[in-house]
Design a protein around this motif. Sequence first.
Motif, PDB file in Angstrom:
ATOM      1  N   SER A   1      46.119  35.369 -18.000  1.00 22.02           N
ATOM      2  CA  SER A   1      44.691  34.815 -18.662  1.00 22.02           C
ATOM      3  C   SER A   1      43.342  36.096 -18.393  1.00 22.02           C
ATOM      4  CB  SER A   1      44.248  33.849 -18.790  1.00 22.02           C
ATOM      5  OG  SER A   1      43.114  33.198 -17.665  1.00 22.02           O
TER       6      SER A   1
ATOM      7  N   ASN B   1      41.704  37.650 -23.441  1.00 19.43           N
ATOM      8  CA  ASN B   1      41.988  38.106 -24.202  1.00 19.43           C
ATOM      9  C   ASN B   1      43.830  37.829 -24.543  1.00 19.43           C
ATOM     10  OD1 ASN B   1      42.738  39.971 -26.625  1.00 19.43           O
ATOM     11  ND2 ASN B   1      41.364  41.201 -26.149  1.00 19.43           N
ATOM     12  N   HIS B   2      43.915  36.710 -25.259  1.00 17.58           N
ATOM     13  CA  HIS B   2      45.092  37.011 -25.079  1.00 17.58           C
ATOM     14  C   HIS B   2      46.117  37.632 -25.094  1.00 17.58           C
ATOM     15  CE1 HIS B   2      44.709  32.145 -24.876  1.00 17.58           C
ATOM     16  NE2 HIS B   2      44.250  33.000 -24.257  1.00 17.58           N
ATOM     17  N   ASP B   3      46.417  38.764 -25.911  1.00 18.49           N
ATOM     18  CA  ASP B   3      47.045  40.233 -27.354  1.00 18.49           C
ATOM     19  C   ASP B   3      46.887  40.929 -26.202  1.00 18.49           C
ATOM     20  OD1 ASP B   3      47.689  38.256 -29.027  1.00 18.49           O
ATOM     21  OD2 ASP B   3      46.305  39.011 -30.583  1.00 18.49           O
ATOM     22  N   GLU B   4      46.003  41.001 -25.420  1.00 21.18           N
ATOM     23  CA  GLU B   4      45.714  42.333 -25.085  1.00 21.18           C
ATOM     24  C   GLU B   4      46.446  41.544 -23.336  1.00 21.18           C
ATOM     25  OE1 GLU B   4      44.891  45.749 -24.554  1.00 21.18           O
ATOM     26  OE2 GLU B   4      44.596  45.200 -26.648  1.00 21.18           O
TER      27      GLU B   4
ATOM     28  N   VAL C   1      48.617  39.722 -22.705  1.00 22.20           N
ATOM     29  CA  VAL C   1      50.290  39.457 -23.343  1.00 22.20           C
ATOM     30  C   VAL C   1      50.723  41.416 -22.866  1.00 22.20           C
ATOM     31  CG1 VAL C   1      52.006  39.533 -24.834  1.00 22.20           C
ATOM     32  CG2 VAL C   1      50.495  37.234 -24.176  1.00 22.20           C
ATOM     33  N   LYS C   2      50.021  42.376 -23.505  1.00 17.80           N
ATOM     34  CA  LYS C   2      50.222  43.320 -23.221  1.00 17.80           C
ATOM     35  C   LYS C   2      50.318  43.902 -21.720  1.00 17.80           C
ATOM     36  CE  LYS C   2      49.143  45.295 -28.322  1.00 17.80           C
ATOM     37  NZ  LYS C   2      47.673  46.072 -28.580  1.00 17.80           N
TER      38      LYS C   2
ATOM     39  N   GLU D   1      53.244  42.450 -20.252  1.00 22.59           N
ATOM     40  CA  GLU D   1      54.653  43.381 -20.765  1.00 22.59           C
ATOM     41  C   GLU D   1      54.985  43.859 -20.357  1.00 22.59           C
ATOM     42  OE1 GLU D   1      54.253  43.698 -24.597  1.00 22.59           O
ATOM     43  OE2 GLU D   1      56.387  44.896 -24.670  1.00 22.59           O
TER      44      GLU D   1
ATOM     45  N   LEU E   1      48.490  30.931 -24.414  1.00 22.73           N
ATOM     46  CA  LEU E   1      49.068  32.363 -23.302  1.00 22.73           C
ATOM     47  C   LEU E   1      50.583  32.116 -22.705  1.00 22.73           C
ATOM     48  CD1 LEU E   1      48.625  35.479 -23.124  1.00 22.73           C
ATOM     49  CD2 LEU E   1      46.790  34.570 -21.282  1.00 22.73           C
TER      50      LEU E   1
ATOM     51  N   LYS F   1      52.509  32.252 -25.450  1.00 23.51           N
ATOM     52  CA  LYS F   1      53.026  33.740 -25.652  1.00 23.51           C
ATOM     53  C   LYS F   1      54.106  34.014 -25.266  1.00 23.51           C
ATOM     54  CE  LYS F   1      50.171  35.002 -29.256  1.00 23.51           C
ATOM     55  NZ  LYS F   1      48.800  35.794 -28.945  1.00 23.51           N
TER      56      LYS F   1
ATOM     57  N   THR G   1      57.805  35.630 -25.499  1.00 26.06           N
ATOM     58  CA  THR G   1      58.791  37.505 -25.868  1.00 26.06           C
ATOM     59  C   THR G   1      59.345  37.406 -24.378  1.00 26.06           C
ATOM     60  OG1 THR G   1      55.954  37.109 -24.685  1.00 26.06           O
ATOM     61  CG2 THR G   1      55.831  37.410 -26.612  1.00 26.06           C
TER      62      THR G   1
END
Lengths: 483, 613
Positions: free
Chosen positions: B283, B294-297, B299-300, B303, B336, B339, B343
């Motif tokens: 996280s 910031n979950h989306d970030e 995850v990026k 990735e 998180l 997610k 993915t």
Amino acid sequence: MNEKEEEVSLNQIKLKPRISLFNGCTIIIGVIIGSGIFVSPKGVLLEAGSAGMSLLIWLLSGVFAMIGAVCYSELGTLIPKSGGDYAYIYEAFGPLPSFLFLWVALVIINPTSLAIIAITCATYALQPFYSCPVPDVVVNLFAGCIIAVLTFINCWDVRMATRTNDFFTITKLIALTLIITCGGYWLSLGHIDNLVMPDVAEGSQTKLSAIAMAFYSGVFSFSGFSYLNFVTEELKNPFRNLPRAIYISIPIVTIVYMLVNIAYFSVLTVDEILDSDAVAITFADKILGTFGSKILMPLFVSFSCVGSLNGILITCSRMFFSGARNSQLPELFAMISIRQLTPIPSLIFLGGTSIVMLFIGNVFQLINYLSFAESLVVFSSVAGLLKLRFTMPENVLNARPIKISLLWPILFFLMCLFLLILPFFHSDPWELIYGVFLVLSGIPIYVLFVYNKYRPGFIQSVWIGFTHFIQKLFYCVPELSSS
Amino acid sequence: MATKDALIAEEGTNFGGSSSGDIAVFDKTAEVVNFELEPKPIGLTKEQLEKYRNDPFWKPVRTILFVLFWLAWVLMFAGAIAIVVLSPKCAEKQKPDWWQTKVSYQLLTATFYDSDNDGVGDFAGISQKIDFLRKIGVTTVYPTPVIKIHKDEYFNSYDVVDHNSVDERFGTEEQFKELIDTVHNRAMYLVMDLPVSTIDLSHPWFESRDESKFVIAKPTDPGFNESNFYPFHGANNIKYLGYPSSQNPVLNWKNADVKSTINGAIQKFLDLGVDGFHIDHISQLAVDSKGRPNHDEAVKVLEELTKSVQIYVESRDELVDKKIVLFSSLKDVEDLHVKATETGLLHYVIDNSFANLDEKKCQPHVAKCVHDALNAAYQRHEVAKYTPHWQFSNSEASRLASRFESATAHLLSFLQLTLPGANSVYYGQEYGLKDAMSKNGEFKQMGVMQWYPAGKDHHGFSGNDAPIFFPESDDKLELDNYNTQFETENSALKIYRKLAKLRQRDEALIVGETVRDELINEDVILFSRYVQAVNNTATGSTFIVALNFGDKEQKIDFSIEPASKLIPSNKDLLNAEISVVTANVTDYRVRDHHNFVESPLVLPPKQAVLLKL
């Protein structure tokens, strides 16, 4: 066979002694070691509970087989006739008991066991080509092909049959040596956990009844030690080679069984062995990888089955031959091909009934009912030996080539008695009742076709016609020895 | 037998219907032949048959039959081959990845085994004891920590001071490499912690005051006044983000140096042969201006990280066939993880919800509490559709056997090893080790691994006879050690071993579906595992797990609901095999068969039975 040889044998149409000591050993080993040691050496372990206890039971079973074999070597030389147990029971107890044995062997034991082994053989032979369970129809077709080819080989030439037997017994031993070597190598790497305390003894059964049951299944893994006695007359120098073949083969089998079990235990735990559908394949998967478990081991298993099939064909056809010679089976079974000098009709009957069995699926459970009959046969033979030791004329007894102490047959008799009684306390009583029923079902047949000499005319003429037809077809005649 | 020529069957005369009984027999040699003994032969003699040898009719018949036989044979054979070739190829069974079936064993490097008698466990010590783990069915070793951490700390792998080296107190890099090779030689796997988002205060980056590598807040930034920001080296105009406390500054993943250092560390350990990484606190890989994840970030960033692992693995010949596992724990931010797992960035997330249950929270009925926890977990897994990875005990909470009474803890371990998915066991859990008492009350779940009964060698942990830093148990029974239990039949360790091996062997336990557990009389948990086929039939074997958490004997009748719902439609309990039982089950012996249609299954208090159908 060329004309000249045939000319020589003109006056002597009989099964010729063509089985050497080596062939004899491969027949015994080939028949005793079937697919069992590869697929399900579990019976002993299940009851014994631990690796240590089961190894002990295997050893004891080997000792039992050896004692039995000693008795059979005396029987085989005292009554030097082909037919094995059948001949001995006939000599000792007369026609009816021996006919009953012939009857269950003829209609149930031999065809079904051949069919079962052929199915195992086909299943494993096809396994490398299938990723999922092999369909039944393919297995049956393939099993049929295997039986047919082996029957053909046996009809064609005894020497070819014994060579086939040598080949497959040797591959079988190579396969087992491979297992033993892998196990030894694994042990040498220090993986000895399963064979040292506390694991080696963990779960050991101490109840006498369980140990007895373990011993019972151990002994069955040695059944077949008397099969060479079926072909006594075809052995070269039987008085010398029959006992030798027995004395060489049984210890080899015992040692191989022990070592293979040690190899299994070195790699697999007791639970893994008991849960496995095919122990050798689970073993190979762990130690040889995919090639071993998907290709090598299934082929070895099927080769091993071919060896057993061939050994049973060689030996059991002689049992029928012997029965027919005593006029307990139709004369046809005692016919020998003039050209090939093989008992073609009885071989074809044996192969044919086995192929028929393949396609009548649900008869296989019959064989479960007859493990009782198997121990009964061995029991009767040794009882026969004891009886003959007391009833035979002095001069015959004194002339017998092998004289063993009376202690052995008595010991073996008691052990067999124990094995005979044991299932009455453990198994499903119905199984035993079915078994007894199957054996007794031979009595009416005996009364009708063997004891009763009268045949209605038309049946007799049809039968004679059929006999002659077969004779002409296969060019075979009853045994004929020139004196 | 004398030669006798029975002429009974002379061709042409016998078909008249005369029965064989009244046909004369010529005895050439004038020997007496006993006719009574045997019926007269009916077959043709050799002389009679002679003329059929080259008979223009029979010879071709024989040839034709011979050809027909082989023709039929070839047809049968070709038929079999044709079916083999033509039958549709069976779909290869979906083989689970290695981490989905293995039993993972988390151990603390410092307290596992001290091979050099300095009072601290080490890599060489794990190598020496690896066979003890293999013997009880452990397939993945997870030593914590490996990477160099703060010098006053032995256990917290987040206190990193140098990503690029192993902690020298546990041994050299060669010794760690040897451990990996030892593990691989036994067809086992090794995974380790890789803290990616935080470091220790004593890390050179922090000590050298390199602000660019951390998440920093200036007085004008919204995060400056948040409680999770702490003054940077005592400065009052600059603060750093700490997670979970001020001890661990959060790294700035936008910084190229941070990225390359951590990627470099990953590559280094991959080269050493590590099979997977526990990547936690994900996280914190990306936070907003207030320091909130910031979950989306995140995850990026994750990735990017996983991609670089993948690219590296594919670029190296010796790694390309390996499946590297990346996993995390639920304790961080749940959404998180979901997610990240969805993915495909993380292979699994450890479900440690059971690691926080205890007797108190579970009053009055443990079974009810376990039932609810299982249900919650199943729901989580169903929504997220990932393979659960169970952890019932870990280094962050009191030991299982201290949170629950011994018998209950044993039942919970039994439960854990029969659940679907992967498993992670905490060292000592296999023989019911309890928290140890240290002087200051710390490290209680971090006591030494007890190999032998108490003695001068600290339960076999270290040959150093001086007092050591880590606590040992003071259990008077001296049963809480590996060796004593290994030599005792039906000990907790032995049952653990049985289950650990069984669950890696039987298809039903490896990939089988689970029929949701049923709670019976508030005390019994009952569920079944099998590979489901059409119409609720089972392919292969079926296992039924029955655990009695209560103090009273319980009888389970499988003929009525709810127990009957657990049985697949093609199975019954007429001849159920007893597969595993706990020590005090006296009525059933392993591998015996019982009929549970006629009589109910009787479970003594605090005991469990695993049935196989």
